[in-house]
Design a protein around this motif. Sequence first.
Motif, PDB file in Angstrom:
ATOM      1  N   LEU A 165       0.831  -1.204   0.000  1.00  0.00           N
ATOM      2  CA  LEU A 165       0.000   0.000   0.000  1.00  0.00           C
ATOM      3  C   LEU A 165       0.871   1.262   0.000  1.00  0.00           C
ATOM      4  N   ARG A 166       1.975   1.210   0.737  1.00  0.00           N
ATOM      5  CA  ARG A 166       2.878   2.360   0.772  1.00  0.00           C
ATOM      6  C   ARG A 166       3.483   2.623  -0.597  1.00  0.00           C
ATOM      7  N   LYS A 167       3.780   1.555  -1.339  1.00  0.00           N
ATOM      8  CA  LYS A 167       4.305   1.728  -2.701  1.00  0.00           C
ATOM      9  C   LYS A 167       3.289   2.458  -3.576  1.00  0.00           C
ATOM     10  N   ALA A 168       2.031   2.081  -3.450  1.00  0.00           N
ATOM     11  CA  ALA A 168       0.982   2.743  -4.235  1.00  0.00           C
ATOM     12  C   ALA A 168       0.814   4.196  -3.784  1.00  0.00           C
ATOM     13  N   ARG A 169       0.846   4.431  -2.482  1.00  0.00           N
ATOM     14  CA  ARG A 169       0.731   5.802  -1.980  1.00  0.00           C
ATOM     15  C   ARG A 169       1.910   6.650  -2.445  1.00  0.00           C
ATOM     16  N   ASP A 170       3.115   6.083  -2.405  1.00  0.00           N
ATOM     17  CA  ASP A 170       4.300   6.801  -2.888  1.00  0.00           C
ATOM     18  C   ASP A 170       4.176   7.114  -4.381  1.00  0.00           C
ATOM     19  N   ARG A 171       3.575   6.197  -5.116  1.00  0.00           N
ATOM     20  CA  ARG A 171       3.361   6.453  -6.548  1.00  0.00           C
ATOM     21  C   ARG A 171       2.410   7.631  -6.746  1.00  0.00           C
ATOM     22  N   ILE A 172       1.355   7.703  -5.938  1.00  0.00           N
ATOM     23  CA  ILE A 172       0.441   8.845  -6.013  1.00  0.00           C
ATOM     24  C   ILE A 172       1.202  10.134  -5.720  1.00  0.00           C
ATOM     25  N   ASP A 173       2.043  10.107  -4.692  1.00  0.00           N
ATOM     26  CA  ASP A 173       2.816  11.300  -4.331  1.00  0.00           C
ATOM     27  C   ASP A 173       3.735  11.749  -5.468  1.00  0.00           C
ATOM     28  N   ARG A 174       4.322  10.803  -6.175  1.00  0.00           N
ATOM     29  CA  ARG A 174       5.245  11.127  -7.276  1.00  0.00           C
ATOM     30  C   ARG A 174       4.524  11.514  -8.559  1.00  0.00           C
ATOM     31  N   GLU A 175       3.446  10.807  -8.868  1.00  0.00           N
ATOM     32  CA  GLU A 175       2.794  10.939 -10.167  1.00  0.00           C
ATOM     33  C   GLU A 175       1.416  11.598 -10.078  1.00  0.00           C
ATOM     34  N   TYR A 176       1.200  12.450  -9.073  1.00  0.00           N
ATOM     35  CA  TYR A 176      -0.111  13.049  -8.854  1.00  0.00           C
ATOM     36  C   TYR A 176      -0.645  13.796 -10.083  1.00  0.00           C
ATOM     37  N   ALA A 177       0.243  14.334 -10.918  1.00  0.00           N
ATOM     38  CA  ALA A 177      -0.192  15.111 -12.086  1.00  0.00           C
ATOM     39  C   ALA A 177      -0.514  14.219 -13.290  1.00  0.00           C
ATOM     40  N   ASP A 178      -0.199  12.946 -13.203  1.00  0.00           N
ATOM     41  CA  ASP A 178      -0.485  12.012 -14.292  1.00  0.00           C
ATOM     42  C   ASP A 178      -1.871  11.392 -14.097  1.00  0.00           C
ATOM     43  N   PRO A 179      -2.460  10.895 -15.171  1.00  0.00           N
ATOM     44  CA  PRO A 179      -3.735  10.187 -15.009  1.00  0.00           C
ATOM     45  C   PRO A 179      -3.498   8.893 -14.221  1.00  0.00           C
ATOM     46  N   LEU A 180      -4.161   8.765 -13.102  1.00  0.00           N
ATOM     47  CA  LEU A 180      -4.042   7.564 -12.259  1.00  0.00           C
ATOM     48  C   LEU A 180      -5.437   7.003 -12.024  1.00  0.00           C
ATOM     49  N   ASP A 181      -5.537   5.689 -12.055  1.00  0.00           N
ATOM     50  CA  ASP A 181      -6.813   5.061 -11.747  1.00  0.00           C
ATOM     51  C   ASP A 181      -6.591   3.960 -10.716  1.00  0.00           C
ATOM     52  N   VAL A 182      -7.671   3.534 -10.109  1.00  0.00           N
ATOM     53  CA  VAL A 182      -7.595   2.542  -9.029  1.00  0.00           C
ATOM     54  C   VAL A 182      -6.985   1.236  -9.528  1.00  0.00           C
ATOM     55  N   GLU A 183      -7.356   0.807 -10.732  1.00  0.00           N
ATOM     56  CA  GLU A 183      -6.831  -0.461 -11.254  1.00  0.00           C
ATOM     57  C   GLU A 183      -5.304  -0.419 -11.373  1.00  0.00           C
ATOM     58  N   SER A 184      -4.783   0.688 -11.883  1.00  0.00           N
ATOM     59  CA  SER A 184      -3.340   0.842 -12.034  1.00  0.00           C
ATOM     60  C   SER A 184      -2.637   0.877 -10.678  1.00  0.00           C
ATOM     61  N   LEU A 185      -3.215   1.599  -9.745  1.00  0.00           N
ATOM     62  CA  LEU A 185      -2.634   1.667  -8.398  1.00  0.00           C
ATOM     63  C   LEU A 185      -2.719   0.313  -7.696  1.00  0.00           C
ATOM     64  N   ALA A 186      -3.820  -0.399  -7.929  1.00  0.00           N
ATOM     65  CA  ALA A 186      -3.968  -1.736  -7.332  1.00  0.00           C
ATOM     66  C   ALA A 186      -2.909  -2.689  -7.869  1.00  0.00           C
ATOM     67  N   ARG A 187      -2.598  -2.573  -9.167  1.00  0.00           N
ATOM     68  CA  ARG A 187      -1.526  -3.408  -9.733  1.00  0.00           C
ATOM     69  C   ARG A 187      -0.188  -3.093  -9.072  1.00  0.00           C
ATOM     70  N   THR A 188       0.043  -1.825  -8.778  1.00  0.00           N
ATOM     71  CA  THR A 188       1.275  -1.426  -8.081  1.00  0.00           C
ATOM     72  C   THR A 188       1.351  -2.122  -6.723  1.00  0.00           C
ATOM     73  N   ALA A 189       0.206  -2.245  -6.065  1.00  0.00           N
ATOM     74  CA  ALA A 189       0.150  -2.876  -4.742  1.00  0.00           C
ATOM     75  C   ALA A 189      -0.056  -4.386  -4.817  1.00  0.00           C
ATOM     76  N   LEU A 190      -0.120  -4.932  -6.040  1.00  0.00           N
ATOM     77  CA  LEU A 190      -0.336  -6.371  -6.246  1.00  0.00           C
ATOM     78  C   LEU A 190      -1.616  -6.853  -5.564  1.00  0.00           C
ATOM     79  N   MET A 191      -2.688  -6.068  -5.759  1.00  0.00           N
ATOM     80  CA  MET A 191      -3.986  -6.388  -5.161  1.00  0.00           C
ATOM     81  C   MET A 191      -5.075  -6.193  -6.206  1.00  0.00           C
ATOM     82  N   SER A 192      -6.238  -6.770  -5.937  1.00  0.00           N
ATOM     83  CA  SER A 192      -7.396  -6.472  -6.782  1.00  0.00           C
ATOM     84  C   SER A 192      -7.839  -5.042  -6.467  1.00  0.00           C
TER      85      SER A 192
END
Length: 143
Positions: A9-36
Motif C-alpha cells: 500500500l505504501r508503494k501505491a501511496r508513494d506512486r500517487i505522491d510522485r505521479e499526482y499530475a499524471d492520469p491515475l486510476d484505481v486499477e493501475s494503483l492496485a496493480r502497483t500494490a499487487l492487489m485487486s
Amino acid sequence: MDRADLVRLRKARDRIDREYADPLDVESLARTALMSAGHFSRSFRAAYGETPYGYLMTRRIERAKALLRRGDLSVTEVCVAVGCTSLGSFSTSFAKLVGVPRASTGRPSPPTSLMQRSTASRASPRRSPDRSGIEKRPPGDAP
C-alpha cells in the motif's frame, strides 16, 4: 492487515505522491500494490483513512495551493498542471478541501485571494453598436 500489505500500500501511496499530475486510476494503483482493485480500495482506506481518489485529490490541491501562491499561473493552468481535466471539478474539490464557503447558488465561490489574479477586469462600454452599426445609448443618456 499484515505487514506485507502495508508495504505494498505504501508503494501505491508513494506512486500517487510522485505521479499526482499524471492520469491515475484505481486499477493501475492496485496493480502497483499487487492487489485487486476492490481489496486495494478497502485496504487503502483502512490504512490511510481516505480513499485512493481522495488521497490523490488532496495531493493535487496541496500542489495547486502552492502554485497559486506563486502567482505566475492562471487557475486553468494550475488545474492542468496538477493533473485535473475539469476546471469545475477542480474548483469544487479545491473549495471542499480548502474550506472556501459556497455562494448562495450552491456553486463554490473561487478562493478570491488565490484566484483573483487570474480574472481580468473588463470595462463595460457605455455605448455599444448594434448590428446596423448604430450606437445604442442607455436610457437618459443625452447625445
